[in-house]
Each structure stands twice: as structure tokens, then as C-alpha cells.
Enzyme design. Structure first.
Site, short mmCIF file in Angstrom:
data_model
loop_
_atom_site.label_atom_id
_atom_site.label_comp_id
_atom_site.label_asym_id
_atom_site.label_seq_id
_atom_site.Cartn_x
_atom_site.Cartn_y
_atom_site.Cartn_z
N GLU A 108 0.83 -1.21 0.00
CA GLU A 108 0.00 0.00 0.00
C GLU A 108 0.86 1.25 0.00
OE1 GLU A 108 -4.05 -1.28 2.22
OE2 GLU A 108 -2.35 -1.11 3.56
N CYS A 121 3.58 8.53 1.14
CA CYS A 121 4.09 7.53 2.08
C CYS A 121 4.20 6.22 1.31
CB CYS A 121 3.13 7.44 3.26
SG CYS A 121 3.59 6.18 4.46
N CYS A 128 6.82 -7.12 6.51
CA CYS A 128 7.96 -6.59 7.26
C CYS A 128 8.44 -7.67 8.21
CB CYS A 128 7.55 -5.35 8.05
SG CYS A 128 8.91 -4.52 8.91
N CYS A 132 7.28 -5.55 15.14
CA CYS A 132 6.86 -4.68 16.25
C CYS A 132 5.39 -5.01 16.58
CB CYS A 132 7.00 -3.21 15.86
SG CYS A 132 8.68 -2.79 15.37
N CYS A 135 2.30 -2.83 15.41
CA CYS A 135 2.19 -2.44 14.00
C CYS A 135 1.53 -3.55 13.21
CB CYS A 135 3.59 -2.14 13.45
SG CYS A 135 3.58 -1.77 11.68
N SER A 217 12.60 6.13 7.40
CA SER A 217 12.22 5.79 8.78
C SER A 217 12.68 4.38 9.10
CB SER A 217 10.70 5.91 8.91
OG SER A 217 10.29 5.61 10.23
N CYS A 359 -0.18 5.49 10.20
CA CYS A 359 1.05 4.79 10.58
C CYS A 359 0.72 3.47 11.26
CB CYS A 359 1.85 5.60 11.60
SG CYS A 359 2.27 7.22 11.04
N1 SAH Z 1 9.86 0.12 9.51
C1 SAH Z 1 9.99 1.55 9.54
C2 SAH Z 1 9.01 2.29 8.67
C3 SAH Z 1 7.54 1.91 8.73
S1 SAH Z 1 6.55 2.39 10.09
C4 SAH Z 1 9.92 2.05 10.96
O1 SAH Z 1 9.51 1.31 11.83
O2 SAH Z 1 10.32 3.18 11.22
C5 SAH Z 1 6.38 4.12 10.11
C6 SAH Z 1 6.14 4.67 11.52
O3 SAH Z 1 4.85 4.27 12.06
C7 SAH Z 1 7.16 4.15 12.51
O4 SAH Z 1 7.60 5.18 13.33
C8 SAH Z 1 6.35 3.13 13.29
O5 SAH Z 1 6.93 2.83 14.51
C9 SAH Z 1 5.02 3.82 13.39
N2 SAH Z 1 3.92 2.94 13.77
C10 SAH Z 1 3.82 1.62 13.57
N3 SAH Z 1 2.66 1.13 14.07
C11 SAH Z 1 2.00 2.19 14.58
C12 SAH Z 1 0.73 2.33 15.22
N4 SAH Z 1 -0.08 1.29 15.41
N5 SAH Z 1 0.37 3.57 15.62
C13 SAH Z 1 1.20 4.62 15.42
N6 SAH Z 1 2.39 4.55 14.82
C14 SAH Z 1 2.79 3.34 14.41
#
Ligand code: SAH
Length: 366
Positions: A108, A121, A128, A132, A135, A217, A359
Site C-alpha cells: 500500500e 508515504c 515486514c 513490532c 504495528c 524511517s 502509521c
Molecule cells: N519500519 C519503519 C518504517 C515503517 S513504520 C519504521 O519502523 O520506522 C512508520 C512509523 O509508524 C514508525 O515510526 C512506526 O513505529 C510507526 N507505527 C507503527 N505502528 C503504529 C501504530 N499502530 N500507531 C502509530 N504509529 C505506528
């Protein structure tokens, strides 16, 4: 493909590669590719102008090319992304597109138009491997790395929609690109750097977007941050920190079991010193998990007096997660603690929550 808690996947499964595309190649390689097809090298410049300047990938519309050349050169512009679904919100100024790649993998991208800028974006991997737990993308595991051109095409498609006036606000251009879609960009280093070069190089080599408008990021792959600093590409580095202490960060951002908070911050400061670019610290505020005042205080102490900015992101809900965004009063207290330490901080106005486009919400389901 789903992962055990804490499991990390660095190496993408071996898969067939997407077709080679003009956008995969730097200009000298484009000239070589055109010559291999039996055409004069300057055709590479013409083709590049069509693609990067006019955003046109249809050889039939390239009337400055002889018909026979058009046929031959069309192999350098294969169709890589097929739109499957488009969702819009904010009166059409936020739009999320679900794409199918040649092998069925889904990714996406999200276009966000603001009064003064347009941000794309983009995704850098299908899925991935960084796992995390808050996410949505991390929950499905890694399908594969995307090619440079697959990454570039997301931006070109947004640029095309803007140029055609399809996004409310009149014809426009992409001013910013953030690698905050699906995937860990620094785990697909080579392809991502290729895409960044295509973004920032002026036409006809690339799209001519300012490097300061590009943000990479990362969860914090320390060796790759060091490499990025040496590329001579002054892009903004965003570090997804989410906790100032190793005990909590080990669980929220599992890569922390490999590189600790102190190591990743040192890599970030070295990046800032080399590029003179302010580091953006991303911190999703999760109710009663990482939003305590003492953690704000600890964060403040770790990063005060550095070239840094903190982006607080109210946690966006993801399916099956028990976590939610912090209470407003806790968010305010967190901001105040950071300000007390003199750390610049903003709370991100997250767009696209209604269309699961914010995000951490990108899961690419049909
Ligand atoms: N893998 C990279 C880029 C993708 S995520 C990274 O982690 O930086 C982009 C941003 O969204 C990151 O800062 C991530 O931590 C944040 N993010 C992920 N899940 C989220 C959520 N459920 N709510 C808010 N931010 C989130």
C-alpha cells in the site's frame, strides 16, 4: 508467514524478481540497456524525459520516437503495479492505494495533500520482518523486498494523479516522500537507496524532489544507518524509538535485542553530525505502556541538546491489539516533560485512520 513474538527476519525469502524497469537504472545503465536493444544511447534520455518529467510510461504516446524504437524500448517500461483498491478521506486529499505486484504480493501507499505540501508515504517491502507488536504490517511477516522501480512507481503514480488534477486542490507535485509505509527500508538497503536517488536526481535522471523532503524511517539497523550517512544523500532520518529504556524497547521494537537504545542513538547522532540534518524521533504513545512521565523525563535526558525533533504519534489501533492511544492528559504531560528539557516536540496529526491508512495500519488486505 506470521512470526513468533520477538522473532526477526532480515533476509527476504527467495522469490522471482520483478521485471527490470527504467527506474531501476542510473542514467549510464539506461544508456547501456537502450544500446543492448539496438537503439541509439540518446534514446535513454528521451525515454527518461517521458517517464520522469511527463510521467508517461505509454510508448505509444512518445511521438518523438520512431514506431520501431517505441516497440523495442517498451520492454524498459513494464507495468509493475496494478491498482486493486483505492480509499479516500479528508475530502479526497488523503488517498490510500492497494497495489498488486507481478507475483501477487500486495503493498500500500498513501498520498497526503496539505495546504503547503504533498507527501507520498511509500512501502519498501511487501510485509515486514521487524515484528513490532503494535504495528499491523509487522504481524504478517516479510513476503519480499520490493525493487527500486516498484518503490519509484508508487511516487510516479501519485505524481501523475496530482499533475492530472485528480486530487482536490488543483494540479500539484509531490514535494515529500516518507518511507513510512510497509516494510523496514534499511533491511532492503540497496533497492531503497536506488529509489532515493531516482527521487532526488533532477529530470531527466529522476523526479527532482529535494533530498530534505525525503524521510527514511527505521527501527534502528545500526550498521545501515552508518552506511546511509556515507551516501552523500542528506535525507531526513526518522528513528522509531518508542521507548527510552532497553527493557521496554526490547518488547516494543524487537530489533532492540540486537542494538540497544544507546547504540542506536549514537548512530543517529553520528548521522546528524555528518549530514547536518535533524533526527526525527518517532514515539507512538501507547496508553499505560510507554507514556509515563518518568519515561518522558528519561527520553528528555537522553536527547536534550542534540539536533533532534520528537514526533509523538497517538497509537493507531490495529486488529487484535489490546493497546490504545494514551489519555489526552498523559499525552499533554509527556509533551510538557520533553519541553522542560528543551526538546522540540510535536504531536503528529495522523491522517487516514478512517481508511486504515495511518502509521502502522497498513496490512494490505483486499
Ligand atoms: N519500519 C519503519 C518504517 C515503517 S513504520 C519504521 O519502523 O520506522 C512508520 C512509523 O509508524 C514508525 O515510526 C512506526 O513505529 C510507526 N507505527 C507503527 N505502528 C503504529 C501504530 N499502530 N500507531 C502509530 N504509529 C505506528
Amino acid at each position: 508467514m506470521s512470526q513468533q513474538p520477538g522473532q526477526l527476519t532480515f533476509v527476504a525469502p527467495r522469490r522471482a524478481k520483478p521485471a527490470r524497469h527504467l527506474a531501476d537504472l542510473a542514467m549510464p545503465d539506461r544508456r547501456a540497456a537502450v544500446a543492448e536493444l539496438g537503439e541509439k544511447a540518446f534514446r535513454a534520455d528521451q525515454l527518461s524525459r517521458h517517464y520522469f518529467e511527463r510521467l508517461n510510461a505509454d510508448v505509444n504516446a512518445m511521438t518523438d520516437l520512431p514506431a520501431a524504437a517505441r516497440d523495442k524500448l517498451s520492454v524498459l517500461l513494464p507495468s509493475l503495479l496494478t491498482p486493486v483498491k483505492e480509499l479516500t478521506t479528508d475530502g479526497g486529499t488523503t488517498r490510500k492505494t492497494l497495489w498488486r505486484l507481478f507475483d501477487g504480493a500486495l503493498v500500500e501507499s498513501v498520498l497526503m495533500r496539505y495546504p503547503d505540501r504533498v507527501t507520498m508515504c511509500v512501502s519498501s517491502q511487501a510485509g515486514c520482518g521487524m515484528n513490532c507488536p503494535f504495528c499491523a504490517t509487522g504481524q504478517a511477516g516479510l513476503t519480499r523486498n520490493m525493487s527500486t522501480a516498484e518503490i519509484v512507481e508508487q511516487v510516479v503514480s501519485g505524481a501523475r494523479a496530482l499533475a492530472a488534477g485528480e486530487v482536490p486542490g488543483g494540479p500539484g507535485r509531490v514535494s515529500n516522500v516518507v518511507f513510512m509505509g510497509m516494510g523496514e527500508p534499511l533491511a532492503n538497503y540497496k533497492q531503497v537507496i536506488g529509489a532515493v536517488r531516482r527521487f532526488v536526481e533532477p529530470a531527466p535522471h529522476g523526479l527532482g524532489i529535494s533530498a530534505r523532503g525525503v524521510t527514511v524511517s527505521t527501527v534502528g539497523l545500526v550498521p545501515a544507518i552508518g552506511k546511509l550517512a556515507d551516501e552523500g544523500l542528506p535525507v531526513t532520518l526518522a528513528l522509531s524509538l518508542h521507548a527510552p529504556d532497553d527493557e521496554l524497547r526490547d518488547t516494543l521494537v524487537p530489533i532492540n535485542t540486537r542494538w540497544k537504545v544507546s547504540e542506536v542513538l549514537d548512530a543517529a547522532w553520528a548521522y546528524a553530525a555528518k549530514t547536518k540534518r535533524r533526527i526525527s524521533i518517532e514515539y507512538a504513545l501507547i496508553k499505560d505502556i510507554n507514556d509515563q512521565e518518568w519515561r518522558a523525563d528519561l527520553l528528555g535526558k537522553l536527547i536534550r541538546n542534540k539536533l533532534v525533533h520528537v514526533n509523538l504519534i497517538p497509537l493507531n489501533p490495529t486488529p487484535g491489539s489490546k493497546w490504545t492511544a494514551s489519555r489526552p492528559e498523559d499525552e499533554r504531560a509527556f509533551v510538557r516533560r520533553l519541553e522542560y528539557h528543551g526538546v522540540p516536540v510535536t504531536v503528529r496529526d495522523t491522517r487516514g485512520r478512517e481508511i486504515d491508512g495511518a502509521c502502522g495500519q497498513l496490512a494490505a488486505t483486499e
